[in-house]
Design a protein around this motif. Structure first.
Motif, PDB file in Angstrom:
ATOM      1  N   ALA A  50       0.852  -1.182   0.000  1.00  0.00           N
ATOM      2  CA  ALA A  50       0.000   0.000   0.000  1.00  0.00           C
ATOM      3  C   ALA A  50       0.896   1.244   0.000  1.00  0.00           C
ATOM      4  O   ALA A  50       1.803   1.352   0.831  1.00  0.00           O
ATOM      5  CB  ALA A  50      -0.906  -0.012   1.230  1.00  0.00           C
ATOM      6  N   PRO A  51       0.694   2.193  -0.928  1.00  0.00           N
ATOM      7  CA  PRO A  51       1.640   3.295  -1.112  1.00  0.00           C
ATOM      8  C   PRO A  51       1.934   4.110   0.146  1.00  0.00           C
ATOM      9  O   PRO A  51       3.091   4.433   0.424  1.00  0.00           O
ATOM     10  CB  PRO A  51       0.967   4.153  -2.186  1.00  0.00           C
ATOM     11  CG  PRO A  51       0.107   3.203  -2.949  1.00  0.00           C
ATOM     12  CD  PRO A  51      -0.395   2.226  -1.924  1.00  0.00           C
ATOM     13  N   SER A  52       0.904   4.479   0.894  1.00  0.00           N
ATOM     14  CA  SER A  52       1.136   5.312   2.075  1.00  0.00           C
ATOM     15  C   SER A  52       2.014   4.592   3.095  1.00  0.00           C
ATOM     16  O   SER A  52       2.921   5.181   3.687  1.00  0.00           O
ATOM     17  CB  SER A  52      -0.201   5.717   2.708  1.00  0.00           C
ATOM     18  OG  SER A  52      -0.900   6.623   1.873  1.00  0.00           O
ATOM     19  N   ASP A  80      -9.101  10.359   3.623  1.00  0.00           N
ATOM     20  CA  ASP A  80      -8.595   9.334   2.702  1.00  0.00           C
ATOM     21  C   ASP A  80      -9.818   8.520   2.297  1.00  0.00           C
ATOM     22  O   ASP A  80     -10.317   7.704   3.078  1.00  0.00           O
ATOM     23  CB  ASP A  80      -7.557   8.450   3.390  1.00  0.00           C
ATOM     24  CG  ASP A  80      -7.146   7.251   2.540  1.00  0.00           C
ATOM     25  OD1 ASP A  80      -7.528   7.198   1.352  1.00  0.00           O
ATOM     26  OD2 ASP A  80      -6.449   6.366   3.066  1.00  0.00           O
ATOM     27  N   ASN A 112      -7.105  10.172  -2.236  1.00  0.00           N
ATOM     28  CA  ASN A 112      -7.180   8.711  -2.343  1.00  0.00           C
ATOM     29  C   ASN A 112      -5.977   8.024  -1.704  1.00  0.00           C
ATOM     30  O   ASN A 112      -5.788   6.827  -1.857  1.00  0.00           O
ATOM     31  CB  ASN A 112      -7.315   8.276  -3.802  1.00  0.00           C
ATOM     32  CG  ASN A 112      -6.009   8.415  -4.575  1.00  0.00           C
ATOM     33  OD1 ASN A 112      -5.186   9.268  -4.254  1.00  0.00           O
ATOM     34  ND2 ASN A 112      -5.818   7.591  -5.589  1.00  0.00           N
ATOM     35  N   LEU A 113      -5.153   8.787  -0.998  1.00  0.00           N
ATOM     36  CA  LEU A 113      -4.040   8.222  -0.239  1.00  0.00           C
ATOM     37  C   LEU A 113      -3.977   8.902   1.123  1.00  0.00           C
ATOM     38  O   LEU A 113      -4.132  10.131   1.218  1.00  0.00           O
ATOM     39  CB  LEU A 113      -2.703   8.433  -0.949  1.00  0.00           C
ATOM     40  CG  LEU A 113      -2.427   7.639  -2.229  1.00  0.00           C
ATOM     41  CD1 LEU A 113      -1.073   8.055  -2.801  1.00  0.00           C
ATOM     42  CD2 LEU A 113      -2.449   6.145  -1.955  1.00  0.00           C
ATOM     43  N   SER A 114      -3.715   8.130   2.159  1.00  0.00           N
ATOM     44  CA  SER A 114      -3.590   8.702   3.496  1.00  0.00           C
ATOM     45  C   SER A 114      -2.452   9.704   3.555  1.00  0.00           C
ATOM     46  O   SER A 114      -2.564  10.750   4.201  1.00  0.00           O
ATOM     47  CB  SER A 114      -3.367   7.584   4.518  1.00  0.00           C
ATOM     48  OG  SER A 114      -3.300   8.105   5.825  1.00  0.00           O
ATOM     49  N   GLN A 115      -1.337   9.413   2.849  1.00  0.00           N
ATOM     50  CA  GLN A 115      -0.197  10.329   2.868  1.00  0.00           C
ATOM     51  C   GLN A 115      -0.551  11.696   2.294  1.00  0.00           C
ATOM     52  O   GLN A 115      -0.024  12.722   2.733  1.00  0.00           O
ATOM     53  CB  GLN A 115       0.966   9.726   2.070  1.00  0.00           C
ATOM     54  CG  GLN A 115       1.735   8.649   2.811  1.00  0.00           C
ATOM     55  CD  GLN A 115       2.555   9.212   3.954  1.00  0.00           C
ATOM     56  OE1 GLN A 115       2.035   9.491   5.028  1.00  0.00           O
ATOM     57  NE2 GLN A 115       3.840   9.366   3.748  1.00  0.00           N
TER      58      GLN A 115
END
Length: 321
Positions: free
Chosen positions: A103-105, A199, A236-239
């Protein structure tokens, strides 16, 4: 009569099977990397052993007798079964990198800063991290040569092995500057929907406002209607939501794994001090028989997660024992 498969008899049978399949001593010899005369002699020794002809030798081709055809079919099936079993049992050294979908974040905020320790301790691991959060199944992991994956979700996998290695806690976070500019924000009841940073893809299958709604519900605060929630800012990302919070654009729902360093450094603060256990956790996902290198990566990640959990619980005052 019981016949023992001696090395000589096995060699005769291998030559006979290749000859009947190729219909030629010459082609069989080429396949077996021996001379044509050696193949012919081996088949002849088999016929003498059995005391019956197995091949009809004609000027144009070699044709098996009925008994020879029977033996050829049995040998072909037996050799195929043996080769198939050996292929499944053999451990093949794969020089390709160990591909880890993450997952990216989590990859950016938690995993990547720690990878140096893994590479120094295990330089042979050849790890390749791919940031993505698409749904997983066994067929996809096999077709894309994916050794393992890290996912933040509910761990509901039917044809894969998913092992939880880290729980997660949710806590609203904001920059000190944002809080200074909003002195009326003293508790969850003072939250305005337009100040919320979302997110909207917390995990595959999660509802759009999953994390804020869950935190508000577990904290005993009033939960705004979905229409009111939509007034906030969406990512669309938490980061990305955390980046907006760092820039003073609102209050993001932080995940402890992604905000602990920011909290420790004072770049983000907890306006309400109420961490809530998330419904989702971090899972290490593999096929049912992971390779030794994949197992090594999993063991390292589990150890890192255990160390992180101690730091997190101490900083946030959590009792997760």
């Amino acid at each position: 009569m019981q016949i023992r498969l001696t090395p000589s008899l096995l060699a005769w049978l291998r030559c006979f099977e290749a000859t009947t399949r190729c219909r030629s001593f010459t082609k069989a010899a080429s396949e077996l990397c021996i001379t044509q005369g050696a193949v012919s002699q081996q088949v002849k020794q088999l016929e003498e052993f059995l005391q019956r002809p197995l091949l009809l030798r004609t000027p144009r081709a070699l044709m098996p007798t009925p008994e020879g055809q029977w033996l050829a079919v049995v040998l072909g099936e037996s050799f195929q079964a043996i080769e198939g079993t050996l292929g499944q049992l053999r451990v093949v050294q794969d020089d390709r990198p160990t591909t880890l979908s993450c997952a990216p974040s989590f990859a950016m905020g938690w995993l990547t800063p720690r990878l140096g320790d893994l590479f120094r301790a295990h330089p042979q691991v050849g790890l390749r991290v791919v940031g993505e959060f698409h749904a997983l199944d066994r067929e996809r992991m096999e077709s894309e040569h994916m050794a393992a994956a890290i996912r933040f979700d509910l761990g509901d996998y039917h044809d894969l092995l998913a092992t939880e290695f880290l729980d997660e806690w949710l806590l609203p976070v904001a920059s000190p500057g944002f809080l200074a500019a909003h002195p009326a924000l003293r508790g969850p009841q003072d939250l305005r929907a337009e100040d919320l940073l979302h997110d909207t893809s917390a995990w595959h299958g999660a509802s759009t406002f999953e994390e804020w709604q869950w935190w508000l519900q577990q904290s005993g605060a009033d939960t705004p209607q979905l229409g009111e929630m939509a007034a906030g800012h969406h990512f669309n990302l938490s980061q990305m939501a955390l980046g907006a919070a760092l820039a003073g654009q609102g209050i993001a729902m932080g995940r402890a794994a992604l905000v602990l360093d920011e909290l420790a450094a004072g770049r983000l603060v907890m306006p309400f001090g109420r961490p809530v256990r998330s419904r989702a956790s971090y899972y290490f996902v593999t096929r049912m028989a992971p390779s030794p290198r994949t197992t090594l990566v999993q063991t390292w990640i589990a150890a890192e997660a255990a160390r992180f959990r101690q730091q997190r619980d101490a900083l946030l005052g959590l009792d997760t024992a």
